[in-house]
Design an enzyme around this catalytic site. Structure first.
Site, PDB file in Angstrom:
ATOM      1  N   PHE A  55     -37.458   3.417   9.290  1.00 26.35           N
ATOM      2  CA  PHE A  55     -36.188   3.692   9.937  1.00 26.35           C
ATOM      3  C   PHE A  55     -35.385   4.815   9.280  1.00 26.35           C
ATOM      4  CE2 PHE A  55     -36.953  -0.820  11.155  1.00 26.35           C
ATOM      5  CZ  PHE A  55     -37.340  -0.521  12.452  1.00 26.35           C
ATOM      6  N   CYS A  56     -36.036   5.619   8.466  1.00 28.26           N
ATOM      7  CA  CYS A  56     -35.366   6.791   7.891  1.00 28.26           C
ATOM      8  C   CYS A  56     -35.322   7.912   8.921  1.00 28.26           C
ATOM      9  CB  CYS A  56     -36.101   7.273   6.641  1.00 28.26           C
ATOM     10  SG  CYS A  56     -35.858   6.213   5.220  1.00 28.26           S
ATOM     11  N   HIS A  57     -34.192   8.590   8.970  1.00 26.17           N
ATOM     12  CA  HIS A  57     -34.039   9.719   9.883  1.00 26.17           C
ATOM     13  C   HIS A  57     -34.730  10.953   9.301  1.00 26.17           C
ATOM     14  CE1 HIS A  57     -30.742   7.058  11.073  1.00 26.17           C
ATOM     15  NE2 HIS A  57     -30.795   7.653  12.248  1.00 26.17           N
ATOM     16  N   MET A  82     -33.062   7.289   0.091  1.00 27.69           N
ATOM     17  CA  MET A  82     -34.489   6.978   0.249  1.00 27.69           C
ATOM     18  C   MET A  82     -35.353   8.184  -0.088  1.00 27.69           C
ATOM     19  SD  MET A  82     -34.465   3.833   0.751  1.00 27.69           S
ATOM     20  CE  MET A  82     -36.234   3.718   0.830  1.00 27.69           C
ATOM     21  N   GLU A  83     -34.876   9.370   0.213  1.00 29.94           N
ATOM     22  CA  GLU A  83     -35.626  10.587  -0.116  1.00 29.94           C
ATOM     23  C   GLU A  83     -35.716  10.759  -1.627  1.00 29.94           C
ATOM     24  OE1 GLU A  83     -34.681  10.753   4.080  1.00 29.94           O
ATOM     25  OE2 GLU A  83     -33.462  10.215   2.343  1.00 29.94           O
ATOM     26  N   ASP A 132     -51.846   8.860 -11.716  1.00 30.38           N
ATOM     27  CA  ASP A 132     -53.153   9.311 -11.237  1.00 30.38           C
ATOM     28  C   ASP A 132     -53.759  10.360 -12.163  1.00 30.38           C
ATOM     29  OD1 ASP A 132     -55.327   9.556  -9.252  1.00 30.38           O
ATOM     30  OD2 ASP A 132     -54.471  11.554  -8.929  1.00 30.38           O
TER      31      ASP A 132
END
Length: 155
Positions: free
Chosen positions: A77-79, A113-114, A128
């Protein structure tokens, strides 16, 4: 009682409608720690943070930036946002690599969120690139450090 913003009145998942919000400058900084075993941190320092896979921190910065730009493809639901700034910094604090991701945009919705995604993917990239040295590397303490703009400021 808290209300959830990503469900509608029938409790169905939904994207938040930002149509009536005001465009402001929004900035967020997130941080993640990568804890290395002592011998791994020493080996990395001796190799100037390079492994057989290449320059660890430089690669993580690129991966974190790419991830921040694609957050809307990963989190349902992130734009989608036209990110104006994405800066990743990685510094050693003792045997820990501390990754900070700062993201900014002028928009109707924030960039927490970004920033969190950028810091997280950078940490995964460090893991990694270093896992051949040890599988005892720990990714820890991913958190929002600060956000500015929008309804409220944090940090």
């Amino acid at each position: 009682m808290a209300t959830f913003t990503h469900v509608d009145s029938s409790s169905r998942p939904t994207m938040v409608d930002v149509g009536d919000k005001v465009v402001t400058r929004r900035t967020a900084t997130a941080q993640t720690r990568v804890r290395f075993p002592v011998e791994v941190a020493e080996a990395l320092r001796m190799q100037q943070f390079n492994t057989v896979k290449g320059p660890v921190f430089q690669t993580a910065i690129i991966a974190g930036t790419m991830a921040a730009k694609k957050t809307h493809e990963l989190i349902p639901f992130c734009h989608p946002l036209g990110i104006e700034k994405c800066k990743l910094e990685i510094e050693m604090e003792g045997d820990d690599a501390v990754i900070r991701c700062t993201v900014s945009v002028h928009h109707k919705t924030g960039v927490e969120m970004e920033a969190l995604t950028g810091a997280s993917v950078a940490a995964l990239t460090v893991y990694d690139m270093c896992k051949a040295l040890s599988h005892d590397i720990v990714i820890a303490e991913t958190r929002l450090v600060e956000k500015r703009g929008g309804k409220s400021d944090v940090g």
